[in-house]
Every structure is written in structure tokens, then in C-alpha cells.
Write a protein that holds these residues in place. Structure first.
Motif, mmCIF file in Angstrom:
data_model
loop_
_atom_site.group_PDB
_atom_site.id
_atom_site.type_symbol
_atom_site.label_atom_id
_atom_site.label_comp_id
_atom_site.label_asym_id
_atom_site.label_seq_id
_atom_site.Cartn_x
_atom_site.Cartn_y
_atom_site.Cartn_z
ATOM 1 N N GLU A 240 0.849 -1.193 0.000
ATOM 2 C CA GLU A 240 0.000 0.000 0.000
ATOM 3 C C GLU A 240 0.883 1.241 0.000
ATOM 4 O OE1 GLU A 240 -1.870 3.489 1.716
ATOM 5 O OE2 GLU A 240 -0.286 2.309 2.674
ATOM 6 N N GLY A 241 0.396 2.358 -0.573
ATOM 7 C CA GLY A 241 1.181 3.579 -0.441
ATOM 8 C C GLY A 241 1.197 4.529 -1.614
ATOM 9 N N ARG A 242 0.070 4.733 -2.291
ATOM 10 C CA ARG A 242 0.073 5.671 -3.422
ATOM 11 C C ARG A 242 0.132 7.132 -2.977
ATOM 12 N NH1 ARG A 242 -4.357 5.386 -7.252
ATOM 13 N NH2 ARG A 242 -5.577 3.956 -5.974
ATOM 14 N N LYS A 243 0.034 7.376 -1.675
ATOM 15 C CA LYS A 243 0.208 8.736 -1.175
ATOM 16 C C LYS A 243 1.552 8.914 -0.478
ATOM 17 C CE LYS A 243 -3.375 10.924 0.477
ATOM 18 N NZ LYS A 243 -4.561 11.283 1.291
ATOM 19 N N LYS A 244 2.400 7.911 -0.581
ATOM 20 C CA LYS A 244 3.714 7.961 0.048
ATOM 21 C C LYS A 244 4.759 8.462 -0.950
ATOM 22 C CE LYS A 244 2.551 5.900 4.011
ATOM 23 N NZ LYS A 244 1.217 5.346 3.779
ATOM 24 N N THR A 245 5.938 8.836 -0.399
ATOM 25 C CA THR A 245 7.019 9.388 -1.213
ATOM 26 C C THR A 245 7.757 8.290 -1.981
ATOM 27 O OG1 THR A 245 8.632 9.131 0.559
ATOM 28 C CG2 THR A 245 7.379 11.211 0.501
ATOM 29 N N ALA A 246 8.549 8.734 -2.965
ATOM 30 C CA ALA A 246 9.393 7.795 -3.708
ATOM 31 C C ALA A 246 10.380 7.110 -2.766
ATOM 32 C CB ALA A 246 10.138 8.535 -4.823
ATOM 33 N N LEU A 247 10.848 7.829 -1.755
ATOM 34 C CA LEU A 247 11.782 7.256 -0.780
ATOM 35 C C LEU A 247 11.132 6.087 -0.046
ATOM 36 C CD1 LEU A 247 14.460 7.361 0.823
ATOM 37 C CD2 LEU A 247 13.353 9.037 2.344
ATOM 38 N N TYR A 248 9.906 6.292 0.405
ATOM 39 C CA TYR A 248 9.181 5.224 1.105
ATOM 40 C C TYR A 248 8.978 4.020 0.182
ATOM 41 C CZ TYR A 248 5.279 2.771 3.362
ATOM 42 O OH TYR A 248 4.471 1.814 3.917
ATOM 43 N N VAL A 249 8.525 4.275 -1.034
ATOM 44 C CA VAL A 249 8.272 3.192 -1.986
ATOM 45 C C VAL A 249 9.557 2.413 -2.255
ATOM 46 C CG1 VAL A 249 7.613 2.664 -4.368
ATOM 47 C CG2 VAL A 249 6.282 4.325 -3.041
ATOM 48 N N ALA A 250 10.657 3.124 -2.415
ATOM 49 C CA ALA A 250 11.947 2.465 -2.665
ATOM 50 C C ALA A 250 12.323 1.555 -1.495
ATOM 51 C CB ALA A 250 13.031 3.513 -2.890
ATOM 52 N N ALA A 251 12.206 2.072 -0.280
ATOM 53 C CA ALA A 251 12.636 1.311 0.894
ATOM 54 C C ALA A 251 11.781 0.067 1.114
ATOM 55 C CB ALA A 251 12.593 2.213 2.134
ATOM 56 N N VAL A 252 10.464 0.208 0.982
ATOM 57 C CA VAL A 252 9.580 -0.942 1.220
ATOM 58 C C VAL A 252 9.730 -1.970 0.102
ATOM 59 C CG1 VAL A 252 7.205 -1.680 1.582
ATOM 60 C CG2 VAL A 252 7.963 0.506 2.498
ATOM 61 N N THR A 253 9.811 -1.515 -1.127
ATOM 62 C CA THR A 253 9.988 -2.445 -2.249
ATOM 63 C C THR A 253 11.297 -3.210 -2.107
ATOM 64 O OG1 THR A 253 8.734 -0.941 -3.691
ATOM 65 C CG2 THR A 253 10.066 -2.634 -4.758
ATOM 66 N N ASP A 254 12.358 -2.512 -1.766
ATOM 67 C CA ASP A 254 13.659 -3.143 -1.575
ATOM 68 C C ASP A 254 13.602 -4.193 -0.469
ATOM 69 O OD1 ASP A 254 16.577 -3.379 -1.828
ATOM 70 O OD2 ASP A 254 16.644 -2.337 0.090
ATOM 71 N N TYR A 255 12.906 -3.865 0.620
ATOM 72 C CA TYR A 255 12.798 -4.774 1.770
ATOM 73 C C TYR A 255 12.126 -6.087 1.374
ATOM 74 C CZ TYR A 255 11.366 -6.358 6.444
ATOM 75 O OH TYR A 255 11.158 -7.082 7.590
#
Length: 759
Positions: A237-252
Motif C-alpha cells: 500500500e502507499g500511493r500517497k507515500k514518497t518515492a523514498l518510502y516506496v523504494a525502501a519498502v519495495t527493496d525490503y
């Protein structure tokens, strides 16, 4: 048929803008879901323009990844032309699937855009196998299952042959089942079903345990449990989150899927970027610890507790590295949000330092107007400069992967003229062309020349090279020929059309319906004045109670949420066998448990009829009538009735559930709970609410019912309905309300919802 046990599990990441999309792809997302400028359930995100979508899809496809467009809101009748424009964009940009909620959108895609796959949004509230099977029958290739499900329930749905499944694994949680929440809509006019939720569930309420955030959920984080899930796609989930957040969660999660395990350091990064406390929701079974009653919003990473505070300084032992300009938060009991500040000065052993390692006793300066801090209060690292620079990503150059419509080109070479034709346009270059030493090289040069589309709006599809005399054409002339031809071509893009809707001809006068869940509530009403009685069943309903009501007027209703369908089926089957032929459903699972033929089927309001295309789709699904949404506005209701393709029910009086939740509101522990019916009173900002807790399910109701009686006569529906459901109405109260409604008079102390405001 796709074999999900052979297919690689898809990691699906969110993108609220193109930068988040690029970050998701760089850190290993197999697919990205995003919204466009309209009809996105995250309307306040930046979302994608057509140009951005075109370029992003081109890049994703170049990498072998997929892109899904979320057109997952309810569409009103006057918005259908704009919906077509949005679907045109999806088709032109070659998105891999559309995620949707509205049956009208499904019908339009099925009839006018067969090239687009349909994924059933979590807004369609698929919470059991039967609901998934029903949507598969309607052409959905994938269902997004409700977040409330346990692993065993997910496995049951994922085992359906030929159907893809998608499950959320990380991110924010709603207190309500998605798609059945009317809280923001009816309280503020900002509908969650329209992508505009204001999250009133996160607010402070006064209740049995004092002033708390009774409905504020923690974040979901399944971590390595994702490896147990047999689904097609794991969704962040996270279409209102930043690119930084998306990068970190996807990487995890990419690392977990790739067998590298759950990296604790990367988990800490996520918590520093944005995170409420983590939970597994009900993945492992019912869990009361999924609500954070004391605080809301971003928490951060717990790094210590206050040891000394005063005279502008704070001292504590840090469990994590802390650097100057990092952000700290301290939870203050009784205060809704933590106190936060940026570290401007950091001392270690009395010396100013830029950073301090984990385990050190550090002192930081506090800003002016700092509240009094007590020893033992928890300290969180809410942002870290180091993390902000830890997730760089590569993205393509602008226009590098812009998709262009492919055109076929015919090139004919003659001794003094070369002609190129495409799409009815023609270009020529003149010269004296001699025999070629190598004919194959000439054709290869032509293909290479026409493949260079440059600034043109088209790209080469197939090239038909006609050179019967084997003549040589210089590359410069081929390039000039291409430039001339491509500059002329204007490709006509596909424009979708609305499938036809057959309007019914009304002959009968309007009829009146009563809906109830307890015959005693309506026992004082003269049932000779009632054309139909809708009786809401549950698993514990005693079939003998139904005999107290006239069978010829009785319609049996199934609840919108049912987690134990197998336990319910014997009652349903018994009633069908007894000759009860009129039924009502409020969720798609009902389509799978009722006979396809021989029954009169009504669609209730939670199936959302806000446009004529949805109504037509309902008719194709064997509905004999539909119920208008109680969150709709007056002008749309009137338009729908005029243009309807089947009879329409308008609810004129109802206590709608503002939400239905699998999260328990009771303060007691589960082992001490009777699980029986319990009503709890709550209030917020002068508004009063009542919560019904029963059998591990919570429903919230406003103090005042909705009443549209005054406007109902002008709508001219086929049926008008009064509901006496859930709330404990006495027979005397019900008959008094009923008598007013029959005269199209509003009941005192009621509300109009969105009837006279924009939605």
C-alpha cells in the motif's frame, strides 16, 4: 490457464507519481499500480497524466514489468464521458490491467475495451471464495482480497483455478472493510468510494475507555510471512507515500522474496521514513492488538527513553545511531500526537559531535516551548538524514521510452523515384538510382532508416520494401523520405463508446418495502399496507420466525459481510428448498450461494448503482431490480431512475452502517468475551455515535438516521423502502416512523447525508 504454482510471485508496488514509479522499478517491483487524474481512489495523490503514463508504461515494458491503472472509484452518470476518455488513455498507453470497483466500469471495459484486463479492487470487498468465484464469472482475471483475511482464507481463494489473486502485505490499514465504509462520505461529503476520504476513523472519540482513537489502525507488515502466501501478487500500500518510502519498502520485500531474509536494518529504514506501529492484522487469526488507541500518525523507530530532561536539554542512551538534523519524536501521554523536533546540537561526553553511535549516552538541545518531559517516556527516530540519501535510483531520459503508435510503411523503389506510403499519406524523393551491389543491404538500410522515429508521433510497425530492379538508394534519401512521411501522419486513436442500455417502460405505481432483522420491530405496522418485507438473515436466524410474516410478501436478504459461508449455506439451502424465491444480496458472494435460475434477485445498496451502466451490468447478472446508494446525491438519483434498465428501489429511511469492521472495539480481552450483542456509545466534536459489537464484528452508526422522504416523491422510484435494521427500534417507534414516510413526510431529528451536496 495460468499455473500459479509455476509462475513467479509478483511484487506489486504503489506509485502516486512517476518518481515513485521509477523508484519501485529500480528496487525490484515486478509490477506497479497507479492512478490517473480522475477516478482514482487516491484522488489527492499527484497521479499520472497521459504523457507520464505513456512514458512510464513504455519503460516498464522495456524492463519486462507490468503496470496496472487503478480506476477504482464509483462513477456518477454525468461522469461517463470522462470515464471513456480515461479508458481511452489506458488503452493507448497499453496498461496491463485496470483495477476497478464500479460494475459500470466493468461493463464498459468488457464491451468496448476487451484488450484491458479487469482486476477486482479491494473496494469490491471480496472476503470469501464465493465472492471471488462470482467476479471470475463476470470476466475478472484477478481479485484483490480483503485485508482482513487469515492465511487459511487467503489460501482458499487462491486455490480457485484460473483466477489470479492479489493480497496486501504492507502499509496502512482501514478500520472498515474496504468498499463498505460510508463514514467520511456521510459525515463530511468526502466519499472513500470516490477517492476523497478524510479518515474520520483516525480521530479521537469519547467512549467506554475514555477519550481514545478507537478506530485508528496500526500498519500492516507481514514481512517473511509473505513466503507462506500462495497468491499471484503481493501488494504494497502507499500511493500517497514518497518515492523514498516506496523504494525502501519495495527493496525490503524484494530481498525477502529473493531468499535474502528480512533485513532488520532495512526494516528500521522504513520505520524512520514513515510508519505507524506494525502488526500482522488477522493474518495469523483474530488479533485485538491491531488498533493504536493512544496516538495517530507517523511514529518512527524506537531508540530510547527519556532519562533526563530540563534546562533545554534531553539526555538518553540511544539504541540507534543519531546524527545532527535527524528528527526525534517523544510520546506524551494524553496528547494525540507526539512532540517532534530536529536535532540541531548533539553532545557526546560533553563535546559537540555530528553523530553518535548506538549505545552511547547522548545529550541533545531541545527547542523553545518544549513541553515538560518525564523520565521513561519513549523517544523515536522519526527521520534520518542518512536514510534520506540511501535510496538513489536510476530513471530513463525524458521521452526515451515514450510509446508511439506503430504504422505499417510501404516503400517502392523506381529508377528515378522512391515512394513511401502509410495510413493514406505519401512521400517521395527523386534521383537517379543505379543497380545495387548488395540488395539485402539496401533493404536493411531502409528498415533502419524508418525505425528512427525521432521526434515523430509514430513508430515503424511493418515495412514492406518493394525494389524489383535491385536499385541502390542512399541512406540520406531514405532518412529524408521517412521525415517527410512521418511528419504527415495523424493516427486516429481509438475512442470508446458507451454500450447501449435498454430503458424500461414503467407501468406500475410505486410500491413500499420494509426491511428488518427482527419481526417484532414491525409487528405494529399493518402489513396490508406493505408491498414487500425484506428480512435480513444471519447465521443464527431461526427459520421458524419467518413463518410469522406473510410468505408471499417476503424477500430474504443476505448480509454484506460473511466470513463463514459454509456455516450459512445449510440455512440458505433449506429456505430455497422451502420455496422462498425472492432474495436480496449486498455482496457478490450471494451470487454463488443462490440458484442461478428460479429466483427473483434484488441488488442492495452496497453493490453501488450510481450510473446506468452499472444497472445494465446488474441486469446481465440476473438482478430483477437494484437499490440506489444512500450516499448518492439528489440529481444523480433522479437521472438514474429516468434512464434505468430495470426497476429501482430508493431507501427513504435508514440507519446505514458507517462502517463494518473485523477489528473489535471492546476493551476486554478475548477470553473474557461472550461475543454477544453489545452497544457502545461514542462521541466526537458534539456528534454522537453508537457502535454495535457482535460476534467479533463492529459496526458504527450515527445517532440520527437518514431520511429522504420529502424528496422521494420527486425521484419517482419503482419502490420506496424503510429500514428498521440493527438498531433496537420498538414496534411503536417503527409504526410512527412508517406512517410519516408513507405520506412522504420527513421524520424529526434525521439527516440528509449527501442528498443536497456534492459528493
Amino acid at each position: 490457464m495460468k499455473d500459479r504454482f509455476i509462475m513467479k510471485t509478483e511484487l506489486l508496488a504503489p506509485a502516486g507519481d512517476i518518481e515513485a514509479g521509477y523508484a519501485a522499478l529500480y528496487y525490484g517491483a515486478d509490477a506497479v499500480y497507479l492512478g490517473l487524474q480522475q477516478f482514482s481512489a487516491r484522488a489527492t495523490a499527484t497521479n499520472f497524466s497521459e504523457d507520464n503514463l505513456n512514458e512510464f508504461v513504455g519503460y516498464a515494458h522495456h524492463l519486462g514489468r507490468k503496470v496496472y491503472a487503478a480506476i477504482n472509484t464509483l462513477v456518477q452518470e454525468d461522469e461517463l464521458p470522462d470515464l471513456l476518455k480515461t479508458l481511452d488513455i489506458c488503452s493507448r498507453c497499453k496498461v496491463d490491467a485496470v483495477i476497478l470497483q464500479d460494475l459500470g466500469v466493468a461493463r464498459i471495459i468488457r464491451e468496448s475495451y476487451p484488450e484491458l484486463e479487469m482486476h477486482a479492487s479491494t473496494q469490491m470487498a471480496v472476503h470469501n471464495k464465493e465472492g471471488a468465484l462470482a467476479l471470475q464469472k463476470q470476466g475478472f482475471s484477478r481479485v484483490v482480497v480483503a485485508r482482513e483475511l487469515t492465511l487459511n482464507e487467503i489460501k482458499e481463494i487462491a486455490a480457485i483455478p484460473g483466477l489470479e489473486t492479489e493480497a496486501f502485505v504492507h502499509g496502512a490499514l482501514c478500520y472498515s472493510y474496504s468498499g463498505v465504509c460510508l463514514f467520511s462520505s456521510l459525515e463530511t461529503g468526502r466519499s472513500a468510494n470516490r477517492g476523497k476520504c478524510l479518515y474520520p476513523c483516525r480521530s479521537n472519540f469519547k467512549g467506554e475507555a475514555g477519550e481514545k482513537h478507537y478506530f485508528s489502525m496500526k500498519d500492516m507488515a507481514l514481512q517473511e510471512d509473505i513466503l507462506k502466501m500462495p497468491v499471484t501478487s503481493l501488494k504494497i500500500e502507499g500511493r500517497k507515500k514518497t518515492a523514498l518510502y516506496v523504494a525502501a519498502v519495495t527493496d525490503y520485500y524484494r530481498r525477502i522474496l529473493d531468499g535474502k531474509g528480512a533485513d532488520e536494518n532495512r526494516a528500521e529504514h522504513i520505520k524512520q521514513i514513515f510508519s505507524r506501529p506494525w502488526c500482522k492484522f488477522h493474518f495469523r487469526g483474530k488479533d485485538k492488538g491491531v488498533i493504536e488507541r493512544e496516538f495517530v500518525g507517523h511514529r518512527g523507530l524506537l531508540i530510547g527513553k527519556v532519562e533526563q530532561a530540563g534546562k533545554g536539554r534531553l539526555t538518553f542512551h540511544a539504541k540507534h545511531k543519531v546524527a545532527r538534523y535527524d528528527g526525534l519524536q517523544i510520546e506524551i501521554p494524553g496528547v494525540e500526537k507526539p512532540f517532534g523536533f530536529s536535532v540541531q546540537r548533539l553532545r557526546l561526553n560533553g563535546k559537540n559531535v555530528f553523530e553518535a553511535a548506538a549505545g552511547e549516552e547522548i545529550t541533545v538541545d531541545l527547542p523553545p516551548q518544549t513541553p515538560k518531559l518525564e523520565k521513561g517516556w519513549e523517544i523515536y527516530l522519526a527521520s534520518a538524514t542518512e536514510v534520506k540519501g540511501a535510496y538513489d535510483y536510476v530513471k530513463p531520459k525524458p521521452d526515451e521510452y515514450r510509446q508511439k503508435p506503430a504504422v505499417d510503411v510501404v516503400v517502392k523503389v523506381m529508377p528515378e523515384l522512391v515512394v513511401a506510403k502509410s495510413c493514406g499519406f505519401e512521400a517521395q524523393v527523386s534521383g537517379v538510382f543505379m543497380s545495387a551491389q548488395n540488395i539485402e543491404k539496401v533493404e536493411a538500410a531502409a528498415r533502419q532508416a524508418f525505425a528512427k522515429s525521432g521526434e515523430a508521433t509514430v513508430a515503424l510497425g511493418r515495412l514492406f520494401f518493394d525494389n524489383p530492379q535491385g536499385l541502390f538508394v542512399p541512406v540520406s534519401m531514405l532518412n529524408e523520405l521517412r521525415r517527410q512521411l512521418y511528419a504527415q501522419i495523424i493516427v486516429e486513436h481509438k475512442t470508446g463508446v458507451l454500450p447501449s442500455v435498454e430503458k424500461i417502460v414503467r407501468k406500475m405505481a410505486s410500491k413500499w418495502i420494509i426491511k428488518t432483522d427482527d419481526w417484532i420491530k414491525i409487528s405494529a405496522i399493518d402489513l396490508d399496507d406493505v408491498d414487500e418485507i425484506v428480512y435480513l438473515l444471519n447465521e443464527q436466524t431461526d427459520a421458524n420466525v419467518l413463518k410469522k410474516l406473510p410468505k408471499n410478501k417476503l424477500r430474504l436478504a443476505l448480509p454484506a459481510v460473511c466470513r463463514r459461508v459454509d456455516a450459512f449455506k445449510p440455512l440458505i439451502n433449506s429456505l430455497v428448498a422451502q420455496g422462498y424465491k425472492k432474495w436480496e444480496i449486498g455482496n457478490y458472494w450471494g451470487l454463488s450461494v443462490l440458484p442461478e435460475k428460479g429466483i427473483d434477485l434484488s441488488f442492495d445498496a452496497p453493490l453501488y448503482m450510481m450510473n446506468t451502466q452499472a444497472m445494465a451490468m446488474a441486469k446481465e447478472m440476473n438482478a430483477s431490480r437494484v437499490t440506489l446508494s444512500v450516499e448518492d446525491r439528489f440529481d444523480n438519483l433522479k437521472n438514474l431512475v429516468k434512464e434505468a434498465s430495470l426497476p429501482v428501489v430508493m431507501t427513504v429511511y435508514q440507519d446505514p452502517a458507517l462502517f463494518t469492521s473485523a477489528a473489535c472495539i471492546r476493551s476486554n480481552v478475548c477470553k473474557d468475551c461472550s461475543r454477544g450483542e453489545k452497544w457502545l456509545s461514542l462521541s466526537k466534536d458534539g456528534q454522537k455515535y453508537q457502535a454495535l459489537s457482535r460476534d467479533c464484528q463492529t459496526m458504527l452508526f450515527a445517532e440520527q438516521a437518514l431520511c429522504f422522504a420529502k424528496e422521494a416523491a420527486e425521484v419517482k422510484a419503482d419502490f420506496y423502502r424503510a429500514d428498521f435494521v440493527y438498531k433496537p427500534y420498538t414496534a411503536e417507534q417503527a409504526v410512527q416512523i412508517w406512517n410519516k414516510l408513507r405520506r412522504f413526510e420527513d421524520v424529526e431529528n434525521t439527516r440528509k447525508g449527501n442528498l443536497h451536496r456534492s459528493l
